[in-house]
Design a protein around this motif. Sequence first.
Motif, PDB file in Angstrom:
ATOM      1  N   GLU A 189     -32.470 -65.851  25.414  1.00  0.00           N
ATOM      2  CA  GLU A 189     -33.130 -64.642  25.936  1.00  0.00           C
ATOM      3  C   GLU A 189     -32.569 -63.962  26.933  1.00  0.00           C
ATOM      4  OE1 GLU A 189     -35.959 -63.794  24.009  1.00  0.00           O
ATOM      5  OE2 GLU A 189     -35.854 -65.281  22.932  1.00  0.00           O
ATOM      6  N   LEU A 190     -32.043 -64.626  27.954  1.00  0.00           N
ATOM      7  CA  LEU A 190     -31.707 -64.275  29.274  1.00  0.00           C
ATOM      8  C   LEU A 190     -29.997 -64.448  29.250  1.00  0.00           C
ATOM      9  CD1 LEU A 190     -34.566 -64.076  30.172  1.00  0.00           C
ATOM     10  CD2 LEU A 190     -33.919 -64.796  32.240  1.00  0.00           C
ATOM     11  N   ARG A 191     -29.531 -65.213  28.138  1.00  0.00           N
ATOM     12  CA  ARG A 191     -28.088 -65.382  28.084  1.00  0.00           C
ATOM     13  C   ARG A 191     -27.544 -66.203  29.312  1.00  0.00           C
ATOM     14  NH1 ARG A 191     -26.089 -67.211  24.521  1.00  0.00           N
ATOM     15  NH2 ARG A 191     -23.981 -66.353  24.914  1.00  0.00           N
ATOM     16  N   LEU A 192     -28.241 -67.101  29.974  1.00  0.00           N
ATOM     17  CA  LEU A 192     -27.679 -67.656  31.214  1.00  0.00           C
ATOM     18  C   LEU A 192     -27.521 -69.108  30.471  1.00  0.00           C
ATOM     19  CD1 LEU A 192     -30.416 -66.509  33.710  1.00  0.00           C
ATOM     20  CD2 LEU A 192     -28.127 -65.947  33.696  1.00  0.00           C
ATOM     21  N   THR A 193     -26.153 -69.149  29.933  1.00  0.00           N
ATOM     22  CA  THR A 193     -25.683 -70.474  29.313  1.00  0.00           C
ATOM     23  C   THR A 193     -25.219 -71.285  30.201  1.00  0.00           C
ATOM     24  OG1 THR A 193     -23.780 -69.226  28.698  1.00  0.00           O
ATOM     25  CG2 THR A 193     -25.560 -69.309  27.327  1.00  0.00           C
ATOM     26  N   GLY A 194     -25.272 -70.977  31.458  1.00  0.00           N
ATOM     27  CA  GLY A 194     -24.798 -71.857  32.533  1.00  0.00           C
ATOM     28  C   GLY A 194     -25.765 -73.167  32.399  1.00  0.00           C
ATOM     29  N   THR A 195     -26.984 -73.280  32.352  1.00  0.00           N
ATOM     30  CA  THR A 195     -27.805 -74.481  32.225  1.00  0.00           C
ATOM     31  C   THR A 195     -27.639 -74.929  30.789  1.00  0.00           C
ATOM     32  OG1 THR A 195     -29.076 -73.212  33.746  1.00  0.00           O
ATOM     33  CG2 THR A 195     -30.109 -74.989  32.137  1.00  0.00           C
ATOM     34  N   HIS A 196     -27.044 -76.296  30.599  1.00  0.00           N
ATOM     35  CA  HIS A 196     -27.063 -76.975  29.476  1.00  0.00           C
ATOM     36  C   HIS A 196     -28.007 -77.846  28.899  1.00  0.00           C
ATOM     37  CE1 HIS A 196     -22.569 -76.087  30.725  1.00  0.00           C
ATOM     38  NE2 HIS A 196     -22.967 -75.352  29.670  1.00  0.00           N
ATOM     39  N   ARG A 197     -28.082 -78.283  27.979  1.00  0.00           N
ATOM     40  CA  ARG A 197     -28.712 -79.282  27.538  1.00  0.00           C
ATOM     41  C   ARG A 197     -28.371 -80.508  26.822  1.00  0.00           C
ATOM     42  NH1 ARG A 197     -32.995 -76.202  23.304  1.00  0.00           N
ATOM     43  NH2 ARG A 197     -34.177 -77.866  23.758  1.00  0.00           N
ATOM     44  N   GLY A 198     -28.802 -81.643  27.089  1.00  0.00           N
ATOM     45  CA  GLY A 198     -28.388 -82.949  26.876  1.00  0.00           C
ATOM     46  C   GLY A 198     -29.005 -83.702  26.022  1.00  0.00           C
ATOM     47  N   CYS A 199     -30.395 -83.690  25.954  1.00  0.00           N
ATOM     48  CA  CYS A 199     -31.152 -84.613  24.979  1.00  0.00           C
ATOM     49  C   CYS A 199     -32.374 -83.866  24.522  1.00  0.00           C
ATOM     50  CB  CYS A 199     -31.863 -85.775  25.758  1.00  0.00           C
ATOM     51  SG  CYS A 199     -32.998 -85.232  27.175  1.00  0.00           S
ATOM     52  N   ASP A 200     -33.069 -84.829  23.734  1.00  0.00           N
ATOM     53  CA  ASP A 200     -34.232 -84.247  23.172  1.00  0.00           C
ATOM     54  C   ASP A 200     -35.383 -84.946  23.885  1.00  0.00           C
ATOM     55  OD1 ASP A 200     -33.249 -82.184  21.685  1.00  0.00           O
ATOM     56  OD2 ASP A 200     -32.528 -83.841  20.170  1.00  0.00           O
ATOM     57  N   SER A 201     -35.094 -85.834  24.836  1.00  0.00           N
ATOM     58  CA  SER A 201     -36.249 -86.822  25.278  1.00  0.00           C
ATOM     59  C   SER A 201     -36.671 -86.647  26.771  1.00  0.00           C
ATOM     60  CB  SER A 201     -35.883 -88.236  25.027  1.00  0.00           C
ATOM     61  OG  SER A 201     -34.542 -88.408  25.306  1.00  0.00           O
ATOM     62  N   GLY A 202     -36.219 -85.355  27.257  1.00  0.00           N
ATOM     63  CA  GLY A 202     -36.440 -85.276  28.777  1.00  0.00           C
ATOM     64  C   GLY A 202     -35.737 -86.381  29.679  1.00  0.00           C
ATOM     65  N   THR A 203     -34.846 -87.030  29.169  1.00  0.00           N
ATOM     66  CA  THR A 203     -34.266 -87.997  30.017  1.00  0.00           C
ATOM     67  C   THR A 203     -32.700 -88.079  30.429  1.00  0.00           C
ATOM     68  OG1 THR A 203     -34.008 -89.171  27.812  1.00  0.00           O
ATOM     69  CG2 THR A 203     -35.591 -90.085  29.241  1.00  0.00           C
ATOM     70  N   CYS A 204     -32.257 -86.763  30.685  1.00  0.00           N
ATOM     71  CA  CYS A 204     -30.858 -86.854  30.942  1.00  0.00           C
ATOM     72  C   CYS A 204     -30.747 -85.814  32.231  1.00  0.00           C
ATOM     73  CB  CYS A 204     -29.775 -86.495  29.837  1.00  0.00           C
ATOM     74  SG  CYS A 204     -29.920 -84.462  29.300  1.00  0.00           S
ATOM     75  N   CYS A 205     -31.558 -84.844  32.401  1.00  0.00           N
ATOM     76  CA  CYS A 205     -31.569 -83.904  33.611  1.00  0.00           C
ATOM     77  C   CYS A 205     -30.410 -82.986  33.683  1.00  0.00           C
ATOM     78  CB  CYS A 205     -31.560 -84.643  34.983  1.00  0.00           C
ATOM     79  SG  CYS A 205     -32.939 -85.395  35.172  1.00  0.00           S
ATOM     80  N   VAL A 206     -29.676 -82.924  32.482  1.00  0.00           N
ATOM     81  CA  VAL A 206     -28.576 -82.015  32.280  1.00  0.00           C
ATOM     82  C   VAL A 206     -29.131 -80.620  32.692  1.00  0.00           C
ATOM     83  CG1 VAL A 206     -27.260 -80.884  30.607  1.00  0.00           C
ATOM     84  CG2 VAL A 206     -26.963 -83.382  30.952  1.00  0.00           C
ATOM     85  N   CYS A 207     -30.394 -80.345  32.155  1.00  0.00           N
ATOM     86  CA  CYS A 207     -30.882 -78.856  32.118  1.00  0.00           C
ATOM     87  C   CYS A 207     -31.685 -78.657  33.353  1.00  0.00           C
ATOM     88  CB  CYS A 207     -31.884 -78.594  30.937  1.00  0.00           C
ATOM     89  SG  CYS A 207     -33.261 -79.823  31.055  1.00  0.00           S
ATOM     90  N   THR A 208     -31.375 -79.325  34.403  1.00  0.00           N
ATOM     91  CA  THR A 208     -32.185 -78.970  35.681  1.00  0.00           C
ATOM     92  C   THR A 208     -31.810 -77.974  36.256  1.00  0.00           C
ATOM     93  OG1 THR A 208     -32.110 -81.438  36.150  1.00  0.00           O
ATOM     94  CG2 THR A 208     -32.508 -79.931  37.980  1.00  0.00           C
ATOM     95  N   VAL A 209     -32.994 -76.943  36.653  1.00  0.00           N
ATOM     96  CA  VAL A 209     -32.972 -75.706  37.617  1.00  0.00           C
ATOM     97  C   VAL A 209     -33.860 -75.970  38.663  1.00  0.00           C
ATOM     98  CG1 VAL A 209     -32.591 -74.526  35.539  1.00  0.00           C
ATOM     99  CG2 VAL A 209     -34.864 -74.677  36.310  1.00  0.00           C
ATOM    100  N   ASN A 210     -33.880 -74.724  39.344  1.00  0.00           N
ATOM    101  CA  ASN A 210     -34.984 -74.806  40.519  1.00  0.00           C
ATOM    102  C   ASN A 210     -36.077 -74.229  40.163  1.00  0.00           C
ATOM    103  OD1 ASN A 210     -32.540 -75.182  43.415  1.00  0.00           O
ATOM    104  ND2 ASN A 210     -32.985 -76.569  41.968  1.00  0.00           N
ATOM    105  N   ILE A 211     -37.142 -74.482  40.181  1.00  0.00           N
ATOM    106  CA  ILE A 211     -38.434 -73.568  40.201  1.00  0.00           C
ATOM    107  C   ILE A 211     -38.994 -73.625  41.618  1.00  0.00           C
ATOM    108  CG2 ILE A 211     -40.595 -73.245  38.944  1.00  0.00           C
ATOM    109  CD1 ILE A 211     -39.614 -74.490  36.707  1.00  0.00           C
TER     110      ILE A 211
END
Lengths: 76, 164, 764, 295
Positions: free
Chosen positions: B31-53
Motif C-alpha cells: 500500500e505504501l510502496r515502502l519495499t525496503g522492508t523485505h520478507r524472508g519466511c512464512d513462519s515468523g522465524t527470520c526477522c528479515v521484515c523487522t521494523v521499529n514500532i
Amino acid sequence: MANINYRCPCCRKISPDTHDLARHYLGQTDKKHKDWLKTKGLSYAQLITWQVTEFGNKGYEALAKVLEKEATKVEI
Amino acid sequence: MKKQLKFIVNGNPYDIWIEPRLLLVQVLRDELRLTGTHRGCDSGTCCVCTVNIDGKAVKSCSVLALQANGKEVLTIEGMANGPKLHPVQEAFVDNWAFQCGFCTSGQIMASNALLKENPNPTREEVQHAMDGHLCRCTGYNMINEAIRDAAGRLQAQKSEEKAK
Amino acid sequence: MSEYSIIGKPTRNVDGPAKVSGEAIYTFDMVLPNMLYGKLLRSPYPHAKIISIDTSEAEKLQGVKAVITGKDTPGGKYGLWRRFPELCDQTALAMDKVRFIGDPVAAVAAVTAEIAERALDLINVEYEILPAVFEPLEAIKDDAPLLHDDISNNINITRHVEWGDVDEAFKNSDYVREDRFIYGSQATASTEVHNSLASYDKGTGRLTVWSSTQSPYYLQLGLADALKMREGDIRVIKPHVGGGFGGKNSTMPDSVNAALLSMKTGMPVKIVYNREEEFTCTEHRTAMNLAVKMGFKKDGTIMAKEFKLITDGGAYTALGPTALYLTGTYATFPYNIPSYRYDGVRTYNNKMWSTSVRSFGATEAQYATEIQLDRAAHDLGISPIEIRRKNAMTPGYEAPGQYKVGSCGLLECIDKVEKRIKEKWTDLSKDEGVGFTTFAYMCGGIFNWIDTPYAFSGAMIKVNIDGTVDLFTQASDIGQGTNTVNVMICAEELGIGIEDIRLHPADTATTPVDLGAWASRETMMNGNAVKDAARNVKEKLIEIARMKLGENIVYDLEAKNKRIYLAIRPERGFSYYDIVKDAIKLNDGEPIIGVGHYTPHRKGMVSPAWAFGSMAVRVKVDREIGHVEVKDVIVAHDCGQPINPLGVRGQVEGSVHLGLGWGLCEEQPTDNGMVLNPSFADYKIIRTRDMPQIELHEVLTHEPEGPFGAKESAEGAVGPTAPAIANAIFHITGAEFSSNTLKPEKVWRAIREAEEKAKKPAKR
Amino acid sequence: MKNIIFDFEYLAPKTLEEALTMLSQYNEEERKVIAGGQSLLILMRQKLITPQYLIDIKGLSDLEYIKFDKKEGLKIGALTIHRAVELSPIIQKEFSVLSEMEQNLSNVETRNWGTIGGDIAHADPCGDPAVVLIALNARLKLNGPSGERTMDAEDFTVDFFETALQPGELLTEIQVPVLPPNTGVKFTKYNQISGDLGLASVAMSITLDKDKKTCSDVRIALGGVAPAPIRAKKAEDILKGKKISDALLAEAGQAASEEASPTTDIQATDEYRRELVKVLVKRVGVEALARAKKA
C-alpha cells in the motif's frame, strides 16, 4: 600393422580393448544397450551397482569378459 | 469490510482504509510502496521484515496492520537524514556488513532499536539482540562489528552535538 | 611489479548505499502497471499419471485472467546440460505425468495473489497414482518404476576416471583403509525466494523477464528452449538478488510460467514462491552415498585412492551431473594422488531434483577425504598436520588428463595455521579439541555443458567525453561483491577512480554474455574480461598520448592515477581526462568503446586455476548431551592476489557459516518423497549466537591466469569446515561419523558407541 | 510469501467487559482471540486457523501491568509483553528465573510484541513461561461470563495446544506467590540452536529448611516432553526431605525422564529427549540448590 579393435554390439562405438568398450557400454542408458545385456543373461543394474558400490572394476570386468566373446572384432 | 488505520510511518501521518487480514508488512510494502522492508519466511522465524514500532524492533509479518493503529512505525526508508545515511547505515557499508543485502533492512532496524537501549553493547550483547536475524551470506561477524562500530559513531555524534 | 592503486585495498561495496537504505530493487520488490500475480498448482503425489485437468471452475473465479496446463505450453524441453539433448528433460508444466511432490501441473494468473491462490483450489486434477521410488540404490534396480520412459534403470549419467595403476598401488601400500559415508541434502535457503516477473510485448513478440537468478544467460537459454523462441527475443534482467548459493542457476518454473502467462494475457505477470515451495521445490545440495579407499606408505604418503559415488538426483537433470563430476574431481584435492579410480552414477527418483549448493562437489568429497585422513593418521601414528603436509599439492601439480595446478600456496597455509594453533590454543580443557583440514577450490568451470558458442565471459566499456566510464558486464552479483570487484579491476587497469565508473550489470540485452555466478568464476572469468576490455580502451588512449608526445617516443606508456605518462619519466604525460577528450576529437567524434573477453583454452578439463587453504577449528563437546560448540576458527587462504580484502573476508566467513550448517544442523529429511521440514522454524540454520569468530590469514600468491593474479575466495572455505569439526570430535571423544549434520543426538549416540568400543578389548 | 487469504471481521474491544461480551456473542468455532499474535498469525497464514471473527485484545492496556507486594506476591497482567517481564527490575530482583527465561524466549522481536498471557494460552508444549510458572507454583486468573476464577498454572494446559479455558473465558492475570525463604529456582532448555524452541526444558524450585541442608519442598516442571508441561512428581519425591547430593539429583533425573512421555519427531527421538530430561534435571538441580543456599 593392423590392430584388433572391438565394436559395440549396439552402436557404432569402436574400442581398442574390451575393458574400454565395457566402460562405454555402461555409460549408455538407452533401452537398446540394456536389452542386449538381458539377452546375454546380464543385468545392467547389477553391473552398475558393482561398479559404483564395490571397489575395483568388477562391473567392467564382468562385461568385458562377455564382450570378448560377443563383440565383433574389427581390424584397423 | 475495510477498517480505518491511522498511524505514522517514517514521520508521515497515514489515514487509510484496509482489509483487516493485511499484515503490517503488506501495508508497508504493497500500500505504501515502502519495499525496503523485505520478507524472508512464512513462519515468523527470520526477522528479515523487522521494523521499529514505537522505537522497538518488531517483525512486521507478525503484526496485523490494524494493530499498528495509533503507533509510530519506522522503516529503513526513514533512517537516512535526507541524502545523508544514518550512522548505522554508514557503519554497515564501511564494515561490509551485508552481501546480498536482502536481510539488511531488518538487521539495521534491529540495530537501531538495540543501540537506543544499549548504546555500547559488547559482542555477546549484540549476538543476543540480533539472534533472530537470519543471514545466509555473511556469517554474522561483520554485522556484529558494524553494529559496535555504529555505537561508536552514534556516541561521537552525540558528544559533537553536545559540544555545539 | 608496480604498486596497485586500487587492487588489494579494502573498498566499500559499490552497491552499499542502495542496499543499506532499502533503495536496492530486488525482483521481489518490483511491480509493473497492470501486473498480474501468478501461482503454481503442484502435484501432491510423488509419481502419478495425469488423467485429466479441469480448470473451468478456476477460470470462472472473478479476477482470474488465465489458467494454463501442460497442453497450453509449447512443450519445449529444457535443461542445463544443453549439449546433451537427452539430458534436457524438463518442461514448463507436467505434460503427461508428475515426478515429484511439487511438480507443477498448472499455473494461474489473477489480479491479486490471493485470488490466484484461491483459484488453485478450484482446479480439479485427476491422477492415476504410479509406484514411486525414492532411494538411489532402489531406483537403479531392474524392476524399479521408471521416471523417464526412454531412460532405463533411472540412470541419469555415469562417470569413470582412472589414472595410474590403482590395483598395483594398493598392493604396494603398507596401510589401506575403506570408509563409507552417506550425506543428506542441504537447502540453499536464500532469504529472497525464487521469483520472476515477465512482460510480453504484444507488438514485437519479444519477452522481458526480471528474475532472481544467478545467471541471466542460462535463464535466457532455458526460456528460449522452453518457449521455443529465439534467445535474442528474450531479454533477461537480473536486478539485485537476495542470495543464490547454487539454487538459482537453473531455469525454474517461476520464470517459465510467468512468461507463458504473460504471453497468454498480454499483461505482466509475477510469480513469487513462498518459503515452503522454496524448501520443497527448489534446488538443493545433492545427497550421496560414498565409498572411499585409500592406500598409504607407513610414513603417510598416499599411494592410491578409489572413490565410488551414487548421487540422489531426484526427478530431473538440471545441474546435477556437474555435482557428480565435480565430487569425483575434488576427491583428489588438495593432495598428490599418484593413482586414482573414480566411478559415479547419478540416479533419478521421485523427489525434487538435486543440484548445486555453494562449494558443491568439494564439500562432499572433502568431508570423506579429511575424515579418512585423520583416521589413517591416527592409525599410522602421524599427526593430522604432518600427513597433510606430506601429501600436499605444490605449484605445477598435474592430474593426468584432468587438470593442472598453477599457483599453489597450500604448504604456506598449513604452516600458518599450525603456527597460530600453537600460539593461540594453548590451554584446551578436556572437553575441547582441535580439528585440522585443508582445502582447494576451482576458479570457474571450463566444461561447456551449456554448449555456448560465446566466450565464457565478455565485457564492454563506453568512455564518455568527460572521461567517466560506463561498464557493461553480465556478471551476476548475487551478494558476493562481483560488482565491486569488476569496478575495481576496470579502475585499476584504466588508471582511473572507482567514482569514474558507472556499472551496468546483468542485462542480456545490453551486456555481452557471461555464464553467471557459479563455481567461483566471476572474479577469474569476468574479471579477466573486464580487464581485457579496459586494456582495449587503454591501448586506444595510449595511442593518442603517444602521438601527442611525439613520433619518436618508443618507450612504454602507463595509465595510472588518472594520468597517462611515460613509464620511465612519469612527469612526461597528460591528464587521463584530457586524453579522452583529445581521442574523441581527433577521431572525428568516434565513440570510445572497449571490448574484452575471456575463454579458458588449453587449461585442462576442469578449471583454469585453483585456490588453496587450510583450516583449524577449536571445538568443545558436551559429552552428556552431545552438544557441539565451535568456539574458534582459523583459516589460511591462498586466493592469489585479493582484489578486495573486505569482500574476501565476507566470502570466507559466509562459507564457514554454510559449512557449519551442513556439518551440524542443516538437513532435509523426507518421507515418501515429502520434505518434512519446509520452514525456517524446522530447518535449522546457525544464528549469530552460535557463530564462532574467524581468524583469517591471506597467503599471497600470484596466479598467472587470474586478473592481477587473483583466484577464488567464494566457496573454498565451505568444504573444510564440517570435517574439521568431525575430526575435532573424533580427537576429543573417539566418536566416528559416517554422515554429515552432526545434530546433538547423533553426536550423543556416537560418543556412547565409542565408549562401548573402548570398553571392549580390541579384537585382532 | 504466504498471507492471510481469507476475510474475517475484526473486532477491537476497548475494555475487558467489552471483550468478554464479544466472546460470549460468538461461538468457539467462529471466533478467535488475538493478543500479540506471534503464533496465531502464522497459523492463520497457513490456513490452519480460519476464524470469522477476530477479537483483538492487544489494545486492552488494563491488562498490561507488573505489580509486586511482599504479601500477595507478583501479579502480571496477561497482556504484558515478554520484554517487559524480562526487563522488569522487580522481577529481576524477586523472580530472576522469570527474567532469565524471557531472555532466551525466541528473539527480541517476538518479545517486543508477544504477550506472556498469549504465550500461555497458546499452550504450545514447548512454551517456556508455563514451565517456569509451574515450578513457581503460580496461579492463573481467568475472567468469563460467570465472573472470575483462579486455577493452578499446572492445570491450565491440558493437551497439545488445548487449555482449561471455558467458552467465553479469557486469561487475565498471572499470580506468582512470594518465594518461601531458602528457595532457589532455575530454568533451562536445550536446543542445538540458541533462541530456538527447546527439545526439552526443565524448571526446578528447591526450598531448603532452616539449616539449609534438607530439602523441605521441591517442584520440578518439564517442558517439551509431554502433550503439556508436566510436573515430575516422582522425581520431586526422591528429593523431598533429603539432603540433596549430585547422586540424588541424578536419581531424580532418571525418575523425571521416566515420567516424561516425549514423542519422536524430525528434531529428536523420544529416547534422546528422555536423556535430555535426565541430564537437565541434574544440572538445573545443582544450580537451584546453589541458589537456595544463597537465598
